[in-house]
Write a protein that holds these residues in place. Structure first.
Motif, PDB file in Angstrom:
ATOM      1  N   HIS A  43       0.860  -1.179   0.000  1.00 36.27           N
ATOM      2  CA  HIS A  43       0.000   0.000   0.000  1.00 36.27           C
ATOM      3  C   HIS A  43       0.899   1.234   0.000  1.00 36.27           C
ATOM      4  O   HIS A  43       1.842   1.323   0.795  1.00 36.27           O
ATOM      5  CB  HIS A  43      -0.899   0.002   1.233  1.00 36.27           C
ATOM      6  N   VAL A  44       0.634   2.161  -0.920  1.00 34.63           N
ATOM      7  CA  VAL A  44       1.420   3.388  -1.049  1.00 34.63           C
ATOM      8  C   VAL A  44       0.465   4.564  -1.211  1.00 34.63           C
ATOM      9  O   VAL A  44      -0.755   4.387  -1.330  1.00 34.63           O
ATOM     10  CB  VAL A  44       2.410   3.305  -2.243  1.00 34.63           C
ATOM     11  N   GLN A  45       1.008   5.764  -1.235  1.00 30.99           N
ATOM     12  CA  GLN A  45       0.231   6.985  -1.455  1.00 30.99           C
ATOM     13  C   GLN A  45       0.733   7.663  -2.719  1.00 30.99           C
ATOM     14  O   GLN A  45       1.937   7.809  -2.907  1.00 30.99           O
ATOM     15  CB  GLN A  45       0.395   7.956  -0.270  1.00 30.99           C
ATOM     16  N   GLY A  46      -0.197   8.063  -3.583  1.00 26.42           N
ATOM     17  CA  GLY A  46       0.164   8.776  -4.800  1.00 26.42           C
ATOM     18  C   GLY A  46       0.050  10.276  -4.572  1.00 26.42           C
ATOM     19  O   GLY A  46      -0.943  10.747  -4.026  1.00 26.42           O
ATOM     20  N   HIS A  47       1.078  11.021  -4.951  1.00 32.49           N
ATOM     21  CA  HIS A  47       1.126  12.473  -4.777  1.00 32.49           C
ATOM     22  C   HIS A  47       1.363  13.134  -6.123  1.00 32.49           C
ATOM     23  O   HIS A  47       1.896  12.520  -7.034  1.00 32.49           O
ATOM     24  CB  HIS A  47       2.283  12.865  -3.844  1.00 32.49           C
ATOM     25  N   LEU A  53      -7.484  12.445  -8.253  1.00 37.46           N
ATOM     26  CA  LEU A  53      -8.005  12.440  -6.891  1.00 37.46           C
ATOM     27  C   LEU A  53      -9.529  12.464  -6.962  1.00 37.46           C
ATOM     28  O   LEU A  53     -10.133  13.490  -7.215  1.00 37.46           O
ATOM     29  CB  LEU A  53      -7.473  13.649  -6.107  1.00 37.46           C
ATOM     30  N   ASP A  58      -9.355  12.659  -0.570  1.00 37.79           N
ATOM     31  CA  ASP A  58      -8.124  12.690  -1.362  1.00 37.79           C
ATOM     32  C   ASP A  58      -7.802  14.113  -1.787  1.00 37.79           C
ATOM     33  O   ASP A  58      -6.645  14.541  -1.756  1.00 37.79           O
ATOM     34  CB  ASP A  58      -8.242  11.815  -2.611  1.00 37.79           C
ATOM     35  N   ARG A  61      -6.479  16.019   1.290  1.00 41.40           N
ATOM     36  CA  ARG A  61      -5.137  15.582   1.683  1.00 41.40           C
ATOM     37  C   ARG A  61      -4.104  15.811   0.583  1.00 41.40           C
ATOM     38  O   ARG A  61      -2.912  15.861   0.847  1.00 41.40           O
ATOM     39  CB  ARG A  61      -5.135  14.102   2.048  1.00 41.40           C
ATOM     40  N   ARG A  63      -3.439  13.651  -1.824  1.00 37.09           N
ATOM     41  CA  ARG A  63      -2.829  12.367  -2.179  1.00 37.09           C
ATOM     42  C   ARG A  63      -3.932  11.323  -2.273  1.00 37.09           C
ATOM     43  O   ARG A  63      -5.020  11.511  -1.762  1.00 37.09           O
ATOM     44  CB  ARG A  63      -1.762  11.955  -1.171  1.00 37.09           C
ATOM     45  N   ALA A  64      -3.595  10.240  -2.930  1.00 33.00           N
ATOM     46  CA  ALA A  64      -4.582   9.181  -3.132  1.00 33.00           C
ATOM     47  C   ALA A  64      -3.978   7.832  -2.774  1.00 33.00           C
ATOM     48  O   ALA A  64      -2.808   7.574  -3.072  1.00 33.00           O
ATOM     49  CB  ALA A  64      -5.044   9.163  -4.589  1.00 33.00           C
ATOM     50  N   PRO A  65      -4.780   6.952  -2.151  1.00 34.08           N
ATOM     51  CA  PRO A  65      -4.266   5.614  -1.856  1.00 34.08           C
ATOM     52  C   PRO A  65      -4.045   4.831  -3.147  1.00 34.08           C
ATOM     53  O   PRO A  65      -4.837   4.917  -4.083  1.00 34.08           O
ATOM     54  CB  PRO A  65      -5.365   4.977  -1.003  1.00 34.08           C
ATOM     55  N   ARG A  66      -2.954   4.093  -3.182  1.00 32.56           N
ATOM     56  CA  ARG A  66      -2.618   3.269  -4.328  1.00 32.56           C
ATOM     57  C   ARG A  66      -2.011   1.964  -3.826  1.00 32.56           C
ATOM     58  O   ARG A  66      -1.568   1.855  -2.684  1.00 32.56           O
ATOM     59  CB  ARG A  66      -1.597   3.965  -5.245  1.00 32.56           C
TER      60      ARG A  66
END
Length: 108
Positions: A43-47, A53, A58, A61, A63-66
């Motif tokens: 699990h990572v976060q996309g910026h 988003l 999202d 914040r 950022r979006a969960p990826r």
């Protein structure tokens, strides 16, 4: 040690996608052990501005969960797997990159 074979992989394929596509992506990998005999998923976060988003949270914040999958494999297998992804998971939210491995092995 430049021999190119599945036993001696020469590429690292990274695929990043939204959690909503997890079953499709992981399912495709599990259906094709000839290309994806081993992989990791995190699990990572996309910026960044290029991120799509969708959810209000999202947007707030920024950022979006990826999820990120990484596979070590041969160049030929990478191309075959990417073709399968394009056919079964055609989404602009799926990003990938391929880098050449300088070395791969196990410590014991």
């Amino acid at each position: 040690m430049n021999e190119r074979s599945p036993a001696n992989p020469d590429c690292l394929l990274t695929v990043v996608f939204p959690p909503s596509l997890e079953e499709n992506v992981i399912g495709l990998l599990l259906e094709h052990p000839q290309w994806a005999a081993r992989f990791i998923c995190a699990h990572v976060q996309g910026h960044g501005q290029a991120m799509m988003l969708a959810a209000s949270a999202d947007l707030v914040r920024g950022r979006a969960p990826r999820l990120m999958v990484q596979l070590v494999m041969g160049h030929t297998e990478v191309q075959a797997l990417l073709a399968a992804f394009r056919e079964s998971v055609p989404s602009p939210e799926v990003a990938y990159w391929v880098v050449e491995l300088a070395q791969y092995g196990r410590l014991a």
